[in-house]
Design a protein around this motif. Sequence first.
Motif, short mmCIF file in Angstrom:
data_model
loop_
_atom_site.label_atom_id
_atom_site.label_comp_id
_atom_site.label_asym_id
_atom_site.label_seq_id
_atom_site.Cartn_x
_atom_site.Cartn_y
_atom_site.Cartn_z
N HIS A 124 55.54 32.91 43.90
CA HIS A 124 55.46 34.27 44.45
C HIS A 124 54.06 34.83 44.18
O HIS A 124 53.29 34.26 43.40
N GLU A 125 53.75 35.94 44.82
CA GLU A 125 52.43 36.56 44.66
C GLU A 125 52.24 37.05 43.23
O GLU A 125 53.10 37.73 42.67
N VAL A 126 51.10 36.68 42.64
CA VAL A 126 50.73 37.21 41.32
C VAL A 126 49.32 37.79 41.43
O VAL A 126 48.46 37.27 42.13
N ASN A 127 49.11 38.87 40.71
CA ASN A 127 47.84 39.61 40.80
C ASN A 127 47.21 39.75 39.41
O ASN A 127 47.11 38.77 38.69
N GLU A 137 40.04 29.57 44.48
CA GLU A 137 39.08 30.65 44.65
C GLU A 137 39.53 31.85 43.81
O GLU A 137 40.48 32.53 44.13
N ASN A 138 38.80 32.09 42.73
CA ASN A 138 39.24 33.04 41.71
C ASN A 138 39.01 34.49 42.12
O ASN A 138 37.97 34.83 42.68
N ILE A 139 39.99 35.33 41.77
CA ILE A 139 39.87 36.76 42.10
C ILE A 139 40.16 37.67 40.90
O ILE A 139 39.80 38.84 40.92
N ASN A 140 40.79 37.13 39.85
CA ASN A 140 41.12 37.95 38.68
C ASN A 140 40.75 37.23 37.39
O ASN A 140 40.91 36.00 37.29
N ALA A 155 42.31 34.28 30.89
CA ALA A 155 43.23 33.98 31.99
C ALA A 155 42.50 34.27 33.30
O ALA A 155 41.80 35.28 33.42
N VAL A 156 42.68 33.37 34.26
CA VAL A 156 42.04 33.57 35.55
C VAL A 156 43.06 33.28 36.65
O VAL A 156 43.86 32.34 36.53
N GLY A 157 43.06 34.11 37.68
CA GLY A 157 43.98 33.94 38.80
C GLY A 157 43.23 33.75 40.09
O GLY A 157 42.12 34.29 40.27
N ASP A 158 43.81 32.96 41.02
CA ASP A 158 43.13 32.70 42.28
C ASP A 158 43.96 33.17 43.48
O ASP A 158 45.06 33.71 43.33
N LYS A 159 43.42 32.94 44.67
CA LYS A 159 44.04 33.43 45.90
C LYS A 159 45.33 32.70 46.24
O LYS A 159 46.11 33.17 47.07
N GLU A 160 45.56 31.55 45.62
CA GLU A 160 46.75 30.75 45.91
C GLU A 160 47.84 30.91 44.84
O GLU A 160 48.73 30.08 44.74
N ASP A 161 47.74 31.97 44.04
CA ASP A 161 48.75 32.30 43.03
C ASP A 161 48.81 31.27 41.90
O ASP A 161 49.87 31.01 41.32
#
Length: 284
Positions: A115-118, A75-78, A89-95
């Motif tokens: 680890h958490e990535v934003n 689930e993409n957020i960034n 580049a795309v980042g999701d809720k599961e890092d």
Amino acid sequence: RLASGSVDMSVRVWTIDESGRGTDVEFKGHTDSVDQLRWDPRNPDLLGTASGDKTVRIWDARTSKCVQAIETRGENINIRWSPDGQHIAVGDKEDNISLIEMRKGKALKNMKFEHEVNEMAWDPSGQLFLLCTGGGGVDVFRYADLLKPGDPEAAMTLVGHTANCYCIEFAPSGEYFAVGGADALVSLWDTNELVCVATFERLEWPVRTLAFSHDSAYIASGSEDPLIDIAHVATGKQAFGIPCKAPSNTVAWHPKKMLLAYAGDDKDKMGRDEGSIRIFGFAS
């Protein structure tokens, strides 16, 4: 043009006249919330959107049609374009971070971080890839190395915050970039030296969103504070404070004018999401 995405699964592109009035066109296709979107830096007609439906979509604003739908892991957020518009580049809720080649519309590499990535960003040269982390730092990767097989290994980590780093933006001039964190700080960094040259400390809640003005003279930052802070980059002093009734989710400057669009968690009298976008800078 001004683009917006929403939890109601819609993408809209607005045309704003000189008085500040807007008309919009809705782009349909996503089946879950649209959490972030960005225009192609090389093609002003192409818009990239990241959604909770596990896709990235590329839209042609001239036709209002989706020209690419790229499936991702989560689930993409960034989302972020490379400076040349060739990669996303795309980042999701599961890092997970996926690096996508736009010509083929396929992922070059998928990476799972422990680890958490934003938010993430390329430097203006496209050679460095910066990634905000939950440890209060920004991991710096050589992009060519990041594409190689194997686990990603940062060339260095920039530490300037005492809590999670959430957002990152480069100034249009390329001279600086800024990072916003859960410690309510905005840190300003020299792009060439990769050293922190200033911090802005007026906000009291985690910084969610950042944007530089087109001339790189001002930086806007939004949080859960009841105002958006606009600071002089050169001095750090406040230029403006925009009152808000709700936490701010996003701020974005016009690419050529001193106009700032912003949106947040505003509610109507019934407690429902208001779904409004405001623009600061028009004559009242």
